[in-house]
Design a protein around this motif. Structure first.
Motif, PDB file in Angstrom:
ATOM      1  N   ARG A   1       0.832  -1.210   0.000  1.00 14.97           N
ATOM      2  CA  ARG A   1       0.000   0.000   0.000  1.00 14.97           C
ATOM      3  C   ARG A   1       0.866   1.260   0.000  1.00 14.97           C
ATOM      4  O   ARG A   1       0.560   2.237  -0.680  1.00 14.97           O
ATOM      5  N   SER A   2       1.955   1.238   0.751  1.00  9.78           N
ATOM      6  CA  SER A   2       2.864   2.388   0.787  1.00  9.78           C
ATOM      7  C   SER A   2       3.455   2.655  -0.590  1.00  9.78           C
ATOM      8  O   SER A   2       3.552   3.809  -1.019  1.00  9.78           O
ATOM      9  N   ALA A   3       3.853   1.597  -1.276  1.00 13.22           N
ATOM     10  CA  ALA A   3       4.410   1.763  -2.623  1.00 13.22           C
ATOM     11  C   ALA A   3       3.357   2.329  -3.571  1.00 13.22           C
ATOM     12  O   ALA A   3       3.650   3.208  -4.389  1.00 13.22           O
ATOM     13  N   THR A   4       2.123   1.851  -3.442  1.00 10.05           N
ATOM     14  CA  THR A   4       1.037   2.359  -4.278  1.00 10.05           C
ATOM     15  C   THR A   4       0.800   3.843  -4.011  1.00 10.05           C
ATOM     16  O   THR A   4       0.665   4.640  -4.941  1.00 10.05           O
ATOM     17  N   LEU A   5       0.743   4.213  -2.729  1.00 13.75           N
ATOM     18  CA  LEU A   5       0.531   5.618  -2.384  1.00 13.75           C
ATOM     19  C   LEU A   5       1.685   6.493  -2.855  1.00 13.75           C
ATOM     20  O   LEU A   5       1.466   7.607  -3.341  1.00 13.75           O
ATOM     21  N   ARG A   6       2.911   6.004  -2.727  1.00 13.89           N
ATOM     22  CA  ARG A   6       4.065   6.776  -3.191  1.00 13.89           C
ATOM     23  C   ARG A   6       3.946   7.054  -4.692  1.00 13.89           C
ATOM     24  O   ARG A   6       4.157   8.181  -5.140  1.00 13.89           O
ATOM     25  N   THR A   7       3.576   6.040  -5.462  1.00 17.04           N
ATOM     26  CA  THR A   7       3.414   6.224  -6.906  1.00 17.04           C
ATOM     27  C   THR A   7       2.310   7.238  -7.197  1.00 17.04           C
ATOM     28  O   THR A   7       2.480   8.121  -8.036  1.00 17.04           O
ATOM     29  N   GLU A   8       1.190   7.108  -6.485  1.00 16.85           N
ATOM     30  CA  GLU A   8       0.081   8.057  -6.664  1.00 16.85           C
ATOM     31  C   GLU A   8       0.516   9.483  -6.350  1.00 16.85           C
ATOM     32  O   GLU A   8       0.260  10.401  -7.122  1.00 16.85           O
ATOM     33  N   TYR A   9       1.128   9.662  -5.204  1.00 14.52           N
ATOM     34  CA  TYR A   9       1.538  10.998  -4.775  1.00 14.52           C
ATOM     35  C   TYR A   9       2.590  11.593  -5.699  1.00 14.52           C
ATOM     36  O   TYR A   9       2.575  12.789  -5.966  1.00 14.52           O
ATOM     37  N   GLN A  10       3.497  10.760  -6.195  1.00  8.40           N
ATOM     38  CA  GLN A  10       4.512  11.267  -7.121  1.00  8.40           C
ATOM     39  C   GLN A  10       3.872  11.754  -8.415  1.00  8.40           C
ATOM     40  O   GLN A  10       4.257  12.799  -8.939  1.00  8.40           O
ATOM     41  N   SER A  11       2.874  11.025  -8.917  1.00  9.66           N
ATOM     42  CA  SER A  11       2.228  11.459 -10.161  1.00  9.66           C
ATOM     43  C   SER A  11       1.428  12.745  -9.931  1.00  9.66           C
ATOM     44  O   SER A  11       1.430  13.639 -10.777  1.00  9.66           O
ATOM     45  N   VAL A  12       0.763  12.856  -8.790  1.00  4.50           N
ATOM     46  CA  VAL A  12       0.024  14.085  -8.477  1.00  4.50           C
ATOM     47  C   VAL A  12       0.999  15.258  -8.335  1.00  4.50           C
ATOM     48  O   VAL A  12       0.749  16.351  -8.848  1.00  4.50           O
ATOM     49  N   TYR A  13       2.132  15.022  -7.677  1.00  2.00           N
ATOM     50  CA  TYR A  13       3.136  16.066  -7.504  1.00  2.00           C
ATOM     51  C   TYR A  13       3.671  16.536  -8.854  1.00  2.00           C
ATOM     52  O   TYR A  13       3.808  17.733  -9.095  1.00  2.00           O
ATOM     53  N   ARG A  14       3.965  15.587  -9.738  1.00  2.00           N
ATOM     54  CA  ARG A  14       4.463  15.963 -11.073  1.00  2.00           C
ATOM     55  C   ARG A  14       3.428  16.785 -11.824  1.00  2.00           C
ATOM     56  O   ARG A  14       3.761  17.779 -12.476  1.00  2.00           O
ATOM     57  N   ALA A  15       2.145  16.396 -11.737  1.00  2.00           N
ATOM     58  CA  ALA A  15       1.086  17.148 -12.423  1.00  2.00           C
ATOM     59  C   ALA A  15       0.970  18.555 -11.851  1.00  2.00           C
ATOM     60  O   ALA A  15       0.860  19.531 -12.605  1.00  2.00           O
ATOM     61  N   LEU A  16       1.004  18.676 -10.533  1.00  2.00           N
ATOM     62  CA  LEU A  16       0.936  20.007  -9.920  1.00  2.00           C
ATOM     63  C   LEU A  16       2.142  20.859 -10.289  1.00  2.00           C
ATOM     64  O   LEU A  16       2.014  22.054 -10.558  1.00  2.00           O
ATOM     65  N   ARG A  17       3.313  20.241 -10.321  1.00  2.00           N
ATOM     66  CA  ARG A  17       4.527  20.982 -10.691  1.00  2.00           C
ATOM     67  C   ARG A  17       4.437  21.467 -12.136  1.00  2.00           C
ATOM     68  O   ARG A  17       4.776  22.614 -12.436  1.00  2.00           O
ATOM     69  N   ARG A  18       3.936  20.617 -13.033  1.00  2.00           N
ATOM     70  CA  ARG A  18       3.758  21.030 -14.436  1.00  2.00           C
ATOM     71  C   ARG A  18       2.789  22.199 -14.536  1.00  2.00           C
ATOM     72  O   ARG A  18       3.029  23.162 -15.266  1.00  2.00           O
ATOM     73  N   ARG A  19       1.676  22.127 -13.796  1.00  2.00           N
ATOM     74  CA  ARG A  19       0.700  23.210 -13.829  1.00  2.00           C
ATOM     75  C   ARG A  19       1.285  24.499 -13.282  1.00  2.00           C
ATOM     76  O   ARG A  19       1.044  25.582 -13.834  1.00  2.00           O
ATOM     77  N   LEU A  20       2.064  24.402 -12.223  1.00  2.00           N
ATOM     78  CA  LEU A  20       2.688  25.586 -11.642  1.00  2.00           C
ATOM     79  C   LEU A  20       3.686  26.205 -12.614  1.00  2.00           C
ATOM     80  O   LEU A  20       3.687  27.427 -12.817  1.00  2.00           O
ATOM     81  N   ILE A  21       4.517  25.384 -13.225  1.00  2.00           N
ATOM     82  CA  ILE A  21       5.501  25.894 -14.189  1.00  2.00           C
ATOM     83  C   ILE A  21       4.794  26.501 -15.388  1.00  2.00           C
ATOM     84  O   ILE A  21       5.174  27.578 -15.864  1.00  2.00           O
TER      85      ILE A  21
END
Length: 111
Positions: free
Chosen positions: A67-87
Motif C-alpha cells: 500500500r505504501s508503494a502504491t501511495l508513493r506512486t500516486e503521490y509522485q504522479s500528483v506532484y508531477r502534475a501540480l509541478r507542471r501546472r505551476l511551471i
C-alpha cells in the motif's frame, strides 16, 4: 544512499525483533490464563501462538509495504502534475507580462 539503506535495514531488524518480543509476551500472557496446561503443553502453545502472531504480523507488514508503494506512486504522479501546472502558469504569466511591457514600450515610443 548506502548509509540510508543500512539504517533502514537496522531499523527493520529492530522493529521485527520488537514484534517477536511482543508476540512472546502475548503468548505468555495467553498461557497464564490457562493454568491447567503442563509445562510441555505451555511451551507448545506459546510456540504456536508466537508463530501465528509472527505470520499475521508479516502478512500485515507486507500489505502495508504494498500500500505504501502504491501511495508513493500516486503521490509522485500528483506532484508531477501540480509541478507542471505551476511551471505552465509561471511561464504563461511571465510571457503575458513580457507582452504587456513590450506593448507599453512600443506605445510609448510611437508617440
Amino acid at each position: 544512499m548506502q548509509v540510508e539503506r543500512a539504517i533502514n535495514e537496522i531499523e527493520g531488524y529492530l522493529l521485527w525483533e520488537a514484534e517477536k518480543d511482543r508476540a512472546r509476551t502475548r503468548a505468555a500472557a495467553f498461557c497464564a490464563g490457562l493454568p491447567w496446561l503442563t509445562d510441555t503443553q505451555r511451551q507448545e502453545v506459546e510456540l504456536r501462538y508466537c508463530q501465528d502472531q509472527r505470520d499475521a504480523s508479516r502478512a500485515y507488514l507486507e500489505r502495508i509495504a504494498v500500500r505504501s508503494a502504491t501511495l508513493r506512486t500516486e503521490y509522485q504522479s500528483v506532484y508531477r502534475a501540480l509541478r507542471r501546472r505551476l511551471i505552465t502558469g509561471f511561464v504563461s504569466g511571465t510571457l503575458a507580462v513580457a507582452v504587456l511591457v513590450t506593448v507599453a514600450a512600443v506605445g510609448l515610443t510611437t508617440r
